[in-house]
Design a protein around this motif. Structure first.
Motif, short mmCIF file in Angstrom:
data_model
loop_
_atom_site.label_atom_id
_atom_site.label_comp_id
_atom_site.label_asym_id
_atom_site.label_seq_id
_atom_site.Cartn_x
_atom_site.Cartn_y
_atom_site.Cartn_z
N PRO A 285 -7.80 -12.23 -33.06
CA PRO A 285 -7.82 -13.60 -32.05
C PRO A 285 -7.17 -13.16 -30.75
N ARG A 286 -5.96 -12.30 -30.66
CA ARG A 286 -5.09 -12.02 -29.57
C ARG A 286 -6.05 -11.01 -28.67
N GLU A 287 -6.92 -10.35 -29.34
CA GLU A 287 -7.76 -9.24 -28.51
C GLU A 287 -8.95 -10.34 -27.76
N GLU A 288 -9.46 -11.17 -28.72
CA GLU A 288 -10.53 -12.09 -28.18
C GLU A 288 -10.05 -12.66 -26.90
N ALA A 289 -8.87 -12.97 -27.02
CA ALA A 289 -8.49 -13.88 -25.74
C ALA A 289 -8.47 -13.07 -24.51
N ILE A 290 -8.11 -11.75 -24.93
CA ILE A 290 -8.14 -10.87 -23.55
C ILE A 290 -9.46 -10.53 -23.04
N PHE A 291 -10.37 -10.43 -24.02
CA PHE A 291 -11.79 -10.16 -23.65
C PHE A 291 -12.46 -11.30 -22.90
N GLU A 292 -12.11 -12.51 -23.46
CA GLU A 292 -12.40 -13.60 -22.59
C GLU A 292 -12.07 -13.76 -21.25
N ARG A 293 -10.99 -13.56 -20.93
CA ARG A 293 -10.44 -13.43 -19.49
C ARG A 293 -10.99 -12.27 -18.71
N LEU A 294 -11.27 -11.19 -19.37
CA LEU A 294 -11.74 -9.81 -18.87
C LEU A 294 -13.39 -10.24 -18.39
N GLY A 295 -14.12 -11.02 -19.48
CA GLY A 295 -15.37 -11.52 -19.13
C GLY A 295 -15.50 -12.21 -17.96
N ASP B 211 2.58 -7.40 -23.46
CA ASP B 211 3.17 -7.62 -24.74
C ASP B 211 2.32 -7.32 -26.10
N GLN B 212 1.21 -6.58 -25.70
CA GLN B 212 0.68 -5.82 -27.11
C GLN B 212 0.69 -4.47 -27.03
N SER B 213 0.42 -3.87 -28.05
CA SER B 213 0.54 -2.41 -28.46
C SER B 213 -0.31 -2.00 -29.25
N ILE B 214 -0.57 -0.68 -29.13
CA ILE B 214 -1.78 -0.14 -29.75
C ILE B 214 -1.28 -0.21 -31.23
N ALA B 215 -0.21 -0.21 -31.74
CA ALA B 215 0.17 -0.03 -33.21
C ALA B 215 -0.42 -1.55 -33.80
N HIS C 67 -17.14 10.37 -37.02
CA HIS C 67 -16.74 9.05 -37.00
C HIS C 67 -16.66 8.30 -35.76
N TYR C 68 -17.27 7.12 -35.73
CA TYR C 68 -17.17 6.34 -34.46
C TYR C 68 -16.42 5.10 -34.71
N LEU C 69 -15.30 4.88 -34.00
CA LEU C 69 -14.54 3.54 -34.22
C LEU C 69 -14.97 2.57 -33.05
N LEU C 70 -15.38 1.61 -33.68
CA LEU C 70 -16.01 0.22 -32.58
C LEU C 70 -15.46 -0.91 -33.07
N VAL C 71 -14.71 -1.50 -31.99
CA VAL C 71 -14.32 -2.92 -32.05
C VAL C 71 -15.07 -3.70 -31.29
N GLU C 72 -15.57 -4.83 -31.86
CA GLU C 72 -16.75 -5.44 -31.13
C GLU C 72 -16.01 -7.01 -30.91
N THR C 73 -16.28 -7.64 -29.82
CA THR C 73 -15.95 -8.72 -29.19
C THR C 73 -17.09 -9.93 -29.42
N ALA C 74 -16.90 -11.12 -29.40
CA ALA C 74 -17.84 -12.28 -29.54
C ALA C 74 -17.97 -12.57 -27.98
#
Length: 626
Positions: A339-349, A421-425, A559-566
């Motif tokens: 959810p926190r990442e989706e909020a960033i994606f929405e702003r970037l979109g 406020d976010q980190s890779i971990a 191996h491909y690591l894919l994070v997908e946004t809605a």
């Protein structure tokens, strides 16, 4: 008193100070006597050049053929005579085009790897651009050619130019497989050498066979002493690895390549990506081999470059050496954004769509796809990218020049604070990577062949990822090292060397794309992870070729690591990523030429084109809905 009372012709053999020499030049002195310029031919002084004064060398003796004494060979089976004749035959240079020494090297010779040597030996002055696809063994092909030239007495002085990360590997391959020693002069080696020799002595004359980093010499291109030394030194063979980096006229790399190639009898260039889409750049590569080969760099055909160019793909040679290739296995790990990442994606979109609603500018690339790709890599990478662009925009605004980011300045500053406020971990991608590492037995599994290579585009992501993994598993730096282009040639060589040895503690290597060109990482590794994905088929092929190459003994696992946004604004990006993975696999099984798919031939240009396509697709979809 000297026995030399008259000028000796070139070729005269002398015994001076108990060693044998051959006269190259004999010059009379005004005060009497002669100055003898000689080359050593006995074992202790073989190849060494010296100057003697006849009046001082009173013990010198001319070796005359008519004074040869015949001695009866009393050894069993004339062993001594047979050994002597065999030694003489081995030292006799070949004069034909047959291969005598190359196939006897410590290799599993395939006919396609011997073909470049046959091609080169058929030329009066060997000039060849070897552009075989990733993983087919271009270094072995170069070694075969060089060993054959040495056997013919045409490989005494050798200069090899390579990337910093390739120095150790290239040096080891030629030594262990072909018994060709190259003295490595990295930045520290040159500094030590310059401190021991006179200031007017050519450092490249101290050793006959050298391997030097292109970057090391390029950094000193403004030094008149280095330029003078390079321009006034003759080489029997010049080898330039990853030669596509020397294609563009006016660059430091191209100037260096021109300087050394013009003074070489044989020139060998290697690259898996010889063409960047501009016929002029490819023409400049061919002109390094022969400046007169192409008259018009924008108009030439295959017949013009044919004598200098060899290019094969895996599909062309698989029938010869299929047993030396392993079928790869692909693994795609997909995770939905948190959810926190989706909020960033929405702003970037939203920012992307605003940028698409006006005339395209270079600054808008940040909003169109650069910031999105950075965030896919890590929050730290996105925050660093955004901070850099904000500083640039603010400077332009303060200078009264304006900036296309000015209308979004408040939004971008708020976004930067949120990213901080976010980190890779805590990211979804990192958690998926950790789950994959644990499932594969990391780090408890001590089998050296279980090592993993992980690629990431961003240096910021690389540092954050390495720090997080070391902290989570309580590991030392040498267990999870990093490799990037900002390291010195010595550091890069040490890390690549450690990764290729079974007795070192390294388990996971996190590398940027500096390790995607030329480096062999398959000796103890058959697992490769794309932490983030380059939007380039060329880069994907180069990365995968580090473990999926000739000589890999186990099944390569990619191996491909894919994070997908809605977020609807990035639906086109998802399709592009899926198409990249699918197309790279198609290229692998069919054409073998990733560069020709988009007809761009350059990784950076590919990424820019795909980024623009993704943004335009998002804009069209949004406008259609309205």
């Amino acid at each position: 008193m000297s026995i030399i009372t008259e000028a000796l012709p070139a070729g005269t053999r002398l015994e001076i100070r108990d060693e044998e020499w051959v006269v190259r030049r004999c010059q009379a002195l005004t005060g009497g006597g002669y100055e003898l310029h000689v080359t050593g031919i006995s074992e202790l002084v073989h190849g060494h050049q010296a100057v003697f004064l006849s009046q001082l060398e009173t013990g010198a003796r001319e070796l005359r053929p008519e004074e040869t004494a015949f001695v009866l060979d009393t050894s069993p089976g004339y062993r001594r005579a047979r050994l002597y004749l065999d030694a003489m035959l081995r030292r006799t240079p070949a004069v034909d085009t047959a291969l005598h020494t190359g196939p006897l090297a410590a290799i599993n010779p395939a006919d396609y790897q011997l073909e470049p040597a046959r091609h080169a030996l058929a030329q009066p002055r060997p000039r060849l651009l070897i552009a075989d696809a990733v993983g087919l063994g271009k270094t072995i092909e170069v070694g075969v050619i060089v060993s054959e030239l040495i056997q013919r007495g045409r490989g005494d002085r050798i200069l090899c130019l390579a990337k910093k990360s390739m120095l150790t590997q290239f040096q080891q391959e030629l030594w262990t497989r072909f018994n060709i020693p190259l003295v490595r002069l990295d930045s520290l080696g040159i500094a030590r050498l310059r401190s021991r020799i006179p200031t007017n002595k050519n450092p490249f004359a101290c050793y006959n066979r050298l391997i030097v980093s292109i970057d090391t010499l390029k950094e000193t291109r403004t030094s008149t002493s280095y330029r003078h030394y390079l321009e006034n030194f003759k080489w029997d063979i010049v080898i330039i690895d990853e030669a596509h980096n020397c294609a563009n006229v006016g660059t430091a790399n191209n100037e260096l390549a021109q300087r050394v190639c013009r003074n070489a009898e044989a020139v060998l260039l290697t690259t898996a990506t010889p063409h960047n889409g501009r016929p002029e750049s490819f023409a400049h590569l061919i002109r390094l081999l022969d400046p007169t080969a192409i008259t018009d760099p924008s108009d030439y055909d295959e017949s013009t470059i044919g004598p200098y160019f060899i290019r094969r793909f895996k599909k062309d040679v698989v029938d010869q050496v299929g047993q030396h290739f392993r079928d790869r296995r692909l693994h795609t790990i997909r995770k939905p954004a948190a959810p926190r990442e989706e909020a960033i994606f929405e702003r970037l979109g939203a920012l992307r769509l605003k940028a698409l609603s006006r005339k395209r500018t270079k600054e808008d690339q940040l909003l169109r796809y650069i910031l999105y790709k950075s965030y896919l890599s890590s929050p730290e990478a996105a925050a660093e990218t955004l901070a850099t662009r904000l500083r640039q925009a603010e400077k332009r605004i303060d200078a009264g020049k304006g900036s296309h980011l000015e209308e979004h300045l408040g939004e971008l500053q708020a976004l930067h604070a949120e990213l901080a406020d976010q980190s890779i971990a805590n990211s979804t991608r990192y958690q998926a990577f950790i789950a994959h590492l644990k499932a594969s037995g990391f780090p408890q599994k001590k089998d050296p062949d279980s090592r993993i290579i992980c690629f990431t585009e961003s240096r910021r992501s690389q540092n954050a990822l390495a720090a997080a993994i070391r902290a989570q598993f309580k590991l030392d730096d040498d267990v999870v090292p990093i490799l990037h282009g900002g390291m010195t040639d010595v550091e890069q060589a040490r890390i690549v060397d450690d990764f290729g040895k079974g007795d070192t503690p390294v388990r996971l290597l996190i590398a940027t794309d500096v390790a995607s060109e030329g480096v062999n990482l398959h000796y103890h590794c058959h697992h490769l992870v794309h932490y983030d994905l380059p939007w380039s088929l060329i880069r994907l092929e180069q990365r995968n070729g580090r473990i999926d190459r000739f000589g890999q003994e186990q099944e390569p696992n990619i191996h491909y690591l894919l994070v997908e946004t809605a977020c609807a604004a990035f639906a086109g990006d998802k399709r592009i990523v899926d198409a990249l993975i699918e197309k790279e696999q198609w290229v692998y099984h069919n054409t073998g030429d990733a560069a020709g798919v988009m007809a761009v031939f350059d990784a950076e240009s590919e990424e820019q084109r795909l980024g623009d396509h993704a943004a335009e697709a998002a804009g069209n979809a949004a406008f259609d809905v309205d």
